[in-house]
Motif scaffolding. Structure first.
Motif, PDB file in Angstrom:
ATOM      1  N   ILE A   1       0.824  -1.225   0.000  1.00 21.40           N
ATOM      2  CA  ILE A   1       0.000   0.000   0.000  1.00 21.40           C
ATOM      3  C   ILE A   1       0.852   1.266   0.000  1.00 21.40           C
ATOM      4  O   ILE A   1       0.392   2.329  -0.363  1.00 21.40           O
ATOM      5  CB  ILE A   1      -1.030   0.046   1.153  1.00 21.40           C
ATOM      6  N   ARG A   2       2.123   1.137   0.414  1.00 20.50           N
ATOM      7  CA  ARG A   2       2.988   2.329   0.405  1.00 20.50           C
ATOM      8  C   ARG A   2       3.570   2.614  -0.973  1.00 20.50           C
ATOM      9  O   ARG A   2       3.954   3.732  -1.274  1.00 20.50           O
ATOM     10  CB  ARG A   2       4.157   2.125   1.371  1.00 20.50           C
ATOM     11  N   ASP A   3       3.641   1.570  -1.811  1.00 14.69           N
ATOM     12  CA  ASP A   3       4.258   1.692  -3.132  1.00 14.69           C
ATOM     13  C   ASP A   3       3.508   2.742  -3.954  1.00 14.69           C
ATOM     14  O   ASP A   3       2.292   2.644  -4.122  1.00 14.69           O
ATOM     15  CB  ASP A   3       4.190   0.318  -3.823  1.00 14.69           C
ATOM     16  N   GLU A   4       4.244   3.721  -4.466  1.00 17.69           N
ATOM     17  CA  GLU A   4       3.587   4.798  -5.223  1.00 17.69           C
ATOM     18  C   GLU A   4       2.887   4.279  -6.471  1.00 17.69           C
ATOM     19  O   GLU A   4       2.052   4.962  -7.043  1.00 17.69           O
ATOM     20  CB  GLU A   4       4.595   5.888  -5.591  1.00 17.69           C
ATOM     21  N   LYS A   5       3.209   3.040  -6.878  1.00 11.25           N
ATOM     22  CA  LYS A   5       2.610   2.505  -8.102  1.00 11.25           C
ATOM     23  C   LYS A   5       1.297   1.766  -7.825  1.00 11.25           C
ATOM     24  O   LYS A   5       0.662   1.258  -8.737  1.00 11.25           O
ATOM     25  CB  LYS A   5       3.591   1.555  -8.809  1.00 11.25           C
TER      26      LYS A   5
ATOM     27  N   MET B   1     -14.588  11.063   7.690  1.00 15.83           N
ATOM     28  CA  MET B   1     -14.610  11.197   6.227  1.00 15.83           C
ATOM     29  C   MET B   1     -13.519  12.176   5.772  1.00 15.83           C
ATOM     30  O   MET B   1     -13.262  13.151   6.481  1.00 15.83           O
ATOM     31  CB  MET B   1     -15.957  11.746   5.786  1.00 15.83           C
ATOM     32  N   ARG B   2     -13.003  11.876   4.624  1.00 17.56           N
ATOM     33  CA  ARG B   2     -13.373  10.895   3.657  1.00 17.56           C
ATOM     34  C   ARG B   2     -12.634   9.577   3.848  1.00 17.56           C
ATOM     35  O   ARG B   2     -13.205   8.502   3.646  1.00 17.56           O
ATOM     36  CB  ARG B   2     -13.018  11.571   2.309  1.00 17.56           C
ATOM     37  N   ALA B   3     -11.348   9.631   4.213  1.00 13.63           N
ATOM     38  CA  ALA B   3     -10.523   8.429   4.174  1.00 13.63           C
ATOM     39  C   ALA B   3     -11.079   7.301   5.050  1.00 13.63           C
ATOM     40  O   ALA B   3     -10.988   6.127   4.699  1.00 13.63           O
ATOM     41  CB  ALA B   3      -9.092   8.763   4.569  1.00 13.63           C
ATOM     42  N   GLY B   4     -11.673   7.647   6.188  1.00 11.15           N
ATOM     43  CA  GLY B   4     -12.189   6.627   7.100  1.00 11.15           C
ATOM     44  C   GLY B   4     -13.261   5.764   6.468  1.00 11.15           C
ATOM     45  O   GLY B   4     -13.476   4.611   6.879  1.00 11.15           O
ATOM     46  N   GLU B   5     -13.954   6.296   5.462  1.00 14.03           N
ATOM     47  CA  GLU B   5     -15.005   5.512   4.804  1.00 14.03           C
ATOM     48  C   GLU B   5     -14.429   4.270   4.123  1.00 14.03           C
ATOM     49  O   GLU B   5     -15.148   3.286   3.924  1.00 14.03           O
ATOM     50  CB  GLU B   5     -15.738   6.377   3.771  1.00 14.03           C
ATOM     51  N   ALA B   6     -13.139   4.316   3.789  1.00 10.97           N
ATOM     52  CA  ALA B   6     -12.500   3.154   3.161  1.00 10.97           C
ATOM     53  C   ALA B   6     -12.447   1.969   4.120  1.00 10.97           C
ATOM     54  O   ALA B   6     -12.197   0.839   3.702  1.00 10.97           O
ATOM     55  CB  ALA B   6     -11.089   3.522   2.713  1.00 10.97           C
TER      56      ALA B   6
ATOM     57  N   VAL C   1     -17.738   2.269  20.396  1.00 12.72           N
ATOM     58  CA  VAL C   1     -17.548   2.930  19.100  1.00 12.72           C
ATOM     59  C   VAL C   1     -16.203   2.527  18.497  1.00 12.72           C
ATOM     60  O   VAL C   1     -15.156   2.698  19.125  1.00 12.72           O
ATOM     61  CB  VAL C   1     -17.601   4.464  19.245  1.00 12.72           C
ATOM     62  N   LEU C   2     -16.255   1.970  17.289  1.00 10.49           N
ATOM     63  CA  LEU C   2     -15.031   1.701  16.525  1.00 10.49           C
ATOM     64  C   LEU C   2     -14.820   2.902  15.613  1.00 10.49           C
ATOM     65  O   LEU C   2     -15.545   3.086  14.628  1.00 10.49           O
ATOM     66  CB  LEU C   2     -15.181   0.411  15.720  1.00 10.49           C
ATOM     67  N   LEU C   3     -13.885   3.765  15.997  1.00  5.81           N
ATOM     68  CA  LEU C   3     -13.621   4.996  15.249  1.00  5.81           C
ATOM     69  C   LEU C   3     -12.612   4.681  14.145  1.00  5.81           C
ATOM     70  O   LEU C   3     -11.544   4.102  14.423  1.00  5.81           O
ATOM     71  CB  LEU C   3     -13.073   6.064  16.211  1.00  5.81           C
ATOM     72  N   LEU C   4     -12.940   5.047  12.904  1.00  7.13           N
ATOM     73  CA  LEU C   4     -12.157   4.600  11.742  1.00  7.13           C
ATOM     74  C   LEU C   4     -11.470   5.765  11.043  1.00  7.13           C
ATOM     75  O   LEU C   4     -12.137   6.686  10.569  1.00  7.13           O
ATOM     76  CB  LEU C   4     -13.088   3.897  10.740  1.00  7.13           C
ATOM     77  N   ASP C   5     -10.159   5.737  10.981  1.00  2.00           N
ATOM     78  CA  ASP C   5      -9.401   6.684  10.150  1.00  2.00           C
ATOM     79  C   ASP C   5      -8.036   6.062   9.854  1.00  2.00           C
ATOM     80  O   ASP C   5      -7.295   5.727  10.779  1.00  2.00           O
ATOM     81  CB  ASP C   5      -9.221   8.036  10.847  1.00  2.00           C
ATOM     82  N   PRO C   6      -7.696   5.879   8.559  1.00  2.35           N
ATOM     83  CA  PRO C   6      -6.443   5.171   8.257  1.00  2.35           C
ATOM     84  C   PRO C   6      -5.177   5.950   8.590  1.00  2.35           C
ATOM     85  O   PRO C   6      -4.128   5.334   8.777  1.00  2.35           O
ATOM     86  CB  PRO C   6      -6.534   4.920   6.743  1.00  2.35           C
ATOM     87  N   MET C   7      -5.229   7.284   8.634  1.00  4.57           N
ATOM     88  CA  MET C   7      -3.995   8.052   8.813  1.00  4.57           C
ATOM     89  C   MET C   7      -4.070   8.906  10.082  1.00  4.57           C
ATOM     90  O   MET C   7      -5.038   9.628  10.301  1.00  4.57           O
ATOM     91  CB  MET C   7      -3.761   8.977   7.601  1.00  4.57           C
ATOM     92  N   LEU C   8      -3.018   8.824  10.900  1.00  4.76           N
ATOM     93  CA  LEU C   8      -2.937   9.658  12.109  1.00  4.76           C
ATOM     94  C   LEU C   8      -1.625  10.432  12.018  1.00  4.76           C
ATOM     95  O   LEU C   8      -0.547   9.866  12.219  1.00  4.76           O
ATOM     96  CB  LEU C   8      -2.955   8.773  13.359  1.00  4.76           C
ATOM     97  N   ALA C   9      -1.716  11.701  11.678  1.00  5.59           N
ATOM     98  CA  ALA C   9      -0.506  12.511  11.469  1.00  5.59           C
ATOM     99  C   ALA C   9      -0.259  13.404  12.690  1.00  5.59           C
ATOM    100  O   ALA C   9       0.395  12.976  13.646  1.00  5.59           O
ATOM    101  CB  ALA C   9      -0.644  13.301  10.174  1.00  5.59           C
TER     102      ALA C   9
ATOM    103  N   ASP D   1      -1.311  10.846   0.407  1.00  9.08           N
ATOM    104  CA  ASP D   1      -2.689  11.180   0.788  1.00  9.08           C
ATOM    105  C   ASP D   1      -3.574   9.955   0.599  1.00  9.08           C
ATOM    106  O   ASP D   1      -3.879   9.568  -0.526  1.00  9.08           O
ATOM    107  CB  ASP D   1      -3.195  12.352  -0.074  1.00  9.08           C
ATOM    108  N   PHE D   2      -3.961   9.340   1.699  1.00 13.45           N
ATOM    109  CA  PHE D   2      -4.719   8.092   1.620  1.00 13.45           C
ATOM    110  C   PHE D   2      -6.010   8.287   0.839  1.00 13.45           C
ATOM    111  O   PHE D   2      -6.366   7.481  -0.026  1.00 13.45           O
ATOM    112  CB  PHE D   2      -5.039   7.566   3.027  1.00 13.45           C
ATOM    113  N   GLY D   3      -6.762   9.338   1.155  1.00 15.46           N
ATOM    114  CA  GLY D   3      -8.062   9.570   0.520  1.00 15.46           C
ATOM    115  C   GLY D   3      -7.922   9.687  -0.994  1.00 15.46           C
ATOM    116  O   GLY D   3      -8.691   9.082  -1.751  1.00 15.46           O
ATOM    117  N   ASP D   4      -6.940  10.459  -1.447  1.00 18.33           N
ATOM    118  CA  ASP D   4      -6.735  10.614  -2.894  1.00 18.33           C
ATOM    119  C   ASP D   4      -6.379   9.275  -3.523  1.00 18.33           C
ATOM    120  O   ASP D   4      -6.877   8.922  -4.598  1.00 18.33           O
ATOM    121  CB  ASP D   4      -5.592  11.602  -3.168  1.00 18.33           C
ATOM    122  N   ARG D   5      -5.520   8.492  -2.869  1.00 18.81           N
ATOM    123  CA  ARG D   5      -5.072   7.237  -3.466  1.00 18.81           C
ATOM    124  C   ARG D   5      -6.181   6.198  -3.484  1.00 18.81           C
ATOM    125  O   ARG D   5      -6.253   5.350  -4.353  1.00 18.81           O
ATOM    126  CB  ARG D   5      -3.867   6.687  -2.706  1.00 18.81           C
TER     127      ARG D   5
END
Ligand code: PRP
Ligand code: URA
Length: 215
Positions: free
Chosen positions: A30-34, A84-89, A133-141, A208-212
């Motif tokens: 998932i980290r691979d830019e390709k 949202m948005r990325a957490g929706e994934a 509550v299971l709180l969902l967000d893939p990125m924590l910066a 950017d997780f959401g964009d990808r």
């Protein structure tokens, strides 16, 4: 590779998935830019680990061979809340494990200049105060978006100890910011990265997780 392996001392309420070869291979993908959209299997691992932290009570069932099995059953109701948005994934992964789970949404976006979170919208189950509550967000910066989302949950009556934050990649700064501010919450992440760049993006991260995922 992970900060958690080096000097960074993980807060006691932060749990990192075991760095198995499979998890490392999935994270590499998932980290691979390709690549795009390979995160579903890691999300599934996070959901399964999150469910491990829910309380259970003794439960006995009769098996088809006519004998009793003394097991356990989940106690208490749950819901998901995606940032949202990325957490929706991450919603599909939760639904795979808990088919009819209710899912609320909080729309928070980081300002592109300041990186500060802005809250736009929240739609949550009306009885959320009685649920885990299971709180969902893939990125924590920086942790700003997650902290804002937790404040929304608390203002709706959710108990801090009933929040399980599920996350793919975290920075040490964000992990500390969230876990130390809310010591009764539990955070489950797949990996703690090295840090943040000058734009507050996680490094090495995955961009950017959401964009990808969505574009
Ligand atoms: C991303 C990500 C988190 C936030 C993390 O969302 O999904 O919500 O940034 O950064 P922070 O810890 O510094 O607050 P973003 O605001 O980019 O919106 P998106 O979900 O639409 O991509
Ligand atoms: N949001 C992302 O999608 N990625 C980062 O690295 C930071 C915030």
């Amino acid at each position: 590779m992970s900060s958690a392996d080096k000097k960074y001392e993980l807060p006691s309420n932060a749990i990192v998935l075991p760095p198995t070869a499979q998890l490392q291979a999935l994270l590499t993908l998932i980290r691979d830019e390709k690549t795009q959209r390979y995160s579903d299997r890691i999300i599934r691992l996070l959901v399964e680990e999150g469910l491990n932290h829910l309380p259970v009570v003794p439960k006995t069932v009769r098996t088809p061979v006519g004998l009793d099995f003394d097991g356990v059953g989940f106690e208490g109701r749950i819901c998901g809340v995606s940032i949202m948005r990325a957490g929706e994934a991450m919603e599909a992964g939760l639904r795979d494990c808990c088919r009819s789970v209710r899912i609320g949404k909080i729309l928070i976006q980081r300002d592109e200049e300041t990186c500060l979170p802005k809250l736009f919208y929240a739609k949550l189950p009306e009885d959320i105060a009685e649920r885990f509550v299971l709180l969902l967000d893939p990125m924590l910066a920086t942790g700003g978006s997650c902290i804002k989302a937790i404040e929304v949950l608390l203002s709706h009556g959710v108990k801090e100890e009933k929040i399980l934050f599920l996350n793919l990649i975290a920075s040490p700064l964000g992990t500390d910011a969230v876990c130390k501010r809310f010591p009764k919450l539990r955070m489950i992440t797949a990996w703690v990265d090295e840090g943040l760049d000058s734009h507050s993006y996680i490094v090495p991260g995955l961009g950017d997780f959401g964009d990808r995922y969505f574009l």
